[in-house]
Design a protein around this motif. Sequence first.
Motif, mmCIF file in Angstrom:
data_model
loop_
_atom_site.group_PDB
_atom_site.id
_atom_site.type_symbol
_atom_site.label_atom_id
_atom_site.label_comp_id
_atom_site.label_asym_id
_atom_site.label_seq_id
_atom_site.Cartn_x
_atom_site.Cartn_y
_atom_site.Cartn_z
ATOM 1 N N GLN A 54 0.832 -1.214 0.000
ATOM 2 C CA GLN A 54 0.000 0.000 0.000
ATOM 3 C C GLN A 54 0.860 1.255 0.000
ATOM 4 O OE1 GLN A 54 -3.000 -0.022 3.097
ATOM 5 N NE2 GLN A 54 -3.481 -2.185 2.740
ATOM 6 N N ASN A 55 1.929 1.243 0.812
ATOM 7 C CA ASN A 55 2.817 2.410 0.884
ATOM 8 C C ASN A 55 3.500 2.673 -0.460
ATOM 9 O OD1 ASN A 55 2.188 2.733 3.562
ATOM 10 N ND2 ASN A 55 4.018 1.722 4.333
ATOM 11 N N HIS A 59 3.067 6.012 -2.439
ATOM 12 C CA HIS A 59 4.183 6.959 -2.384
ATOM 13 C C HIS A 59 5.367 6.588 -3.278
ATOM 14 C CE1 HIS A 59 2.152 8.804 1.014
ATOM 15 N NE2 HIS A 59 2.134 7.639 1.648
ATOM 16 N N GLY A 60 5.323 5.401 -3.888
ATOM 17 C CA GLY A 60 6.470 4.954 -4.667
ATOM 18 C C GLY A 60 7.528 4.302 -3.788
ATOM 19 N N VAL A 61 8.608 3.847 -4.414
ATOM 20 C CA VAL A 61 9.702 3.195 -3.682
ATOM 21 C C VAL A 61 10.697 4.262 -3.246
ATOM 22 C CG1 VAL A 61 11.520 1.457 -3.785
ATOM 23 C CG2 VAL A 61 9.396 1.109 -5.051
ATOM 24 N N ASP A 103 8.565 1.936 -11.113
ATOM 25 C CA ASP A 103 9.977 2.264 -11.235
ATOM 26 C C ASP A 103 10.631 2.273 -9.844
ATOM 27 O OD1 ASP A 103 12.316 2.870 -12.536
ATOM 28 O OD2 ASP A 103 11.941 5.029 -12.570
ATOM 29 N N TYR A 104 11.939 2.143 -9.839
ATOM 30 C CA TYR A 104 12.706 2.152 -8.588
ATOM 31 C C TYR A 104 14.142 2.520 -8.918
ATOM 32 C CZ TYR A 104 13.893 -2.434 -10.485
ATOM 33 O OH TYR A 104 14.303 -3.452 -11.319
ATOM 34 N N ARG A 105 14.888 2.892 -7.883
ATOM 35 C CA ARG A 105 16.308 3.186 -8.062
ATOM 36 C C ARG A 105 17.134 2.004 -7.540
ATOM 37 N NH1 ARG A 105 17.626 7.109 -4.467
ATOM 38 N NH2 ARG A 105 15.667 6.717 -3.363
#
Length: 294
Positions: A54-55, A59-61, A103-105
């Motif tokens: 949910q987070n 809010h994204g990663v 997406d993520y870093r």
Amino acid sequence: MKKDFMSSMKEKTSTLRPSLLSTEENIKNQILVLDKLRDLIPPLANDEYDQLQQNILKHGVKDPLTVWETTPAAAQVDTDTSPLFVLIDGHNRYSICQQYKLDYRINLVRFSTLDEVKDYMIDYQLGRRNLTAEQTSYLRGLRYLQQKSMRGGNRAAENAQGDVAATLGKEYGVSSRTIKRDADFAAGLEKLAPDLKQDVLSGKKKLAKASINAIAKTEIAEPVQDADDLINGVSAPNVPGEKLSKAGEIKSKKSQILSLETTIRELASGKLNVQTCAQLIAKTDELQALLRAK
């Protein structure tokens, strides 16, 4: 000690800059998840995983995923020496991102060996989030077993094991005896089938710690698949005051023989050196003793 550890990790870590976006995307497409590394991480409870999902969806990663830049040979996948990118932290986040195409870093880290990676992952997990008593015990035990493995199996290393337990005990604020019990717990869990092990660590399956500790000292032919098998057939010979039935004793002895035969074949088929020859002799002596007692 923790501060020193994290400082050393910063030296091994390189965050990919935005100007290298194409390189970062290329690496993301090649990320490999190794079961033997993923399974070192205690699983999230269902509600914890749902909350994380949910987070992330909202809010994204926020935190980068950690990726080991290595080769298949160093990761013990095969003998190839081409570049390989192995996920070592952020498995739950990665799974959620893959599911929802988010997406993520990433951060790249460099280690020389798989043992170094395991040691890092264990220590990082112990320091980063709330863990149950069982998960903490498992990770401390794994850390001890990992240090023991890196020292090798000779007599001098065996004499030094007490120092390892004492050092880890001071680091985590427990006795060396507790560290050695943790090691039995971790070794016992490693003899369970992956799904059963994860169920125990997540709290879905409730098993007496003494039963799991006992299996660490029992030779078995294959991983324990069912909790009832562990309770009824494997743990009893090592728990004070309990005895196996005759049928259980026979089953246990057969399992020990099969396990020893497998270990001997694996050692004989690999590269022979002083250490493996010593292990071969010891395992052969154990097998001979069991066969004579039949």
